[in-house]
Design a protein around this motif. Sequence first.
Motif, PDB file in Angstrom:
ATOM      1  N   GLU A  97       0.833  -1.203   0.000  1.00 51.19           N
ATOM      2  CA  GLU A  97       0.000   0.000   0.000  1.00 51.19           C
ATOM      3  C   GLU A  97       0.868   1.253   0.000  1.00 51.19           C
ATOM      4  O   GLU A  97       0.578   2.226  -0.717  1.00 51.19           O
ATOM      5  N   LEU A  98       1.936   1.238   0.794  1.00 48.74           N
ATOM      6  CA  LEU A  98       2.835   2.388   0.855  1.00 48.74           C
ATOM      7  C   LEU A  98       3.444   2.674  -0.513  1.00 48.74           C
ATOM      8  O   LEU A  98       3.512   3.830  -0.949  1.00 48.74           O
ATOM      9  N   ALA A  99       3.871   1.627  -1.206  1.00 48.77           N
ATOM     10  CA  ALA A  99       4.464   1.806  -2.529  1.00 48.77           C
ATOM     11  C   ALA A  99       3.440   2.332  -3.533  1.00 48.77           C
ATOM     12  O   ALA A  99       3.753   3.194  -4.364  1.00 48.77           O
ATOM     13  N   VAL A 100       2.216   1.820  -3.464  1.00 48.65           N
ATOM     14  CA  VAL A 100       1.165   2.282  -4.377  1.00 48.65           C
ATOM     15  C   VAL A 100       0.866   3.761  -4.144  1.00 48.65           C
ATOM     16  O   VAL A 100       0.724   4.540  -5.097  1.00 48.65           O
ATOM     17  N   THR A 157      -4.179   4.697  -5.647  1.00 49.76           N
ATOM     18  CA  THR A 157      -4.909   4.345  -4.428  1.00 49.76           C
ATOM     19  C   THR A 157      -5.325   2.884  -4.358  1.00 49.76           C
ATOM     20  O   THR A 157      -5.914   2.465  -3.369  1.00 49.76           O
ATOM     21  N   ALA A 158      -5.046   2.102  -5.392  1.00 49.32           N
ATOM     22  CA  ALA A 158      -5.473   0.700  -5.393  1.00 49.32           C
ATOM     23  C   ALA A 158      -4.495  -0.136  -6.200  1.00 49.32           C
ATOM     24  O   ALA A 158      -3.898   0.342  -7.172  1.00 49.32           O
TER      25      ALA A 158
END
Length: 216
Positions: free
Chosen positions: A132-135, A141-142
């Motif tokens: 999630e942090l990398a995205v 956001t997904a």
Amino acid sequence: IGNFVVDGAEGATHGGPPILQDDLGLPTLHALARTVRYLEQAGAKDDVSIIASGGLVTPGHFLKALALGADAVYIGTIALLATLHTQMLKAAPVEPAVQVALYTGRYSEDFDVDQGAQSLANFLRSCVREMELAVYALGKTAFRQLERSDLCSVDPEIARMCGIDYAAFPPDRQPFGPDGARAAGNGVAARRPGAGAGADGVPVGSAAGPDQDHHR
């Protein structure tokens, strides 16, 4: 249609014939890139869920597989290691850690199933958080928003094979197209021994203009 599993050659195979482990199969990266390209060209990419596996052990590996076109990944060895966690010490240093995990292992009766399940859950949750942090760092956001354009490679052959940017060139001067074919007017610059290179990869002192191909 269903699911299509890409199980790369890096995947562990317990008890399999050595020749199958050592001499058959394609690396996961190559197999995944070929699978995605074939399905896209056949117009069937949206009809099949691609599951990638084989040597994927970090959140970064999982994200790259998704960006290359996989819909999901599955893991084996790293999940086993995460499950064992500190319980490896029940066998070490006398026996390998798998002697705790295998049903027939010498220390299998000492394995705490609940503790192992908690350790694996912790690992999976931490992977999701890092992904999630990398995205978010990519401005998305997904996970489903990941795509090949989010990737680049310092290796021109990997870039060409995967249809991603080659890091030595800016996005508008990529030497390869999305299908891996050489783009018109661009090329991977050759570098003479001892020669410097300009900012765009063209060797210093070369008489070629910016639109002329340079090949290895």
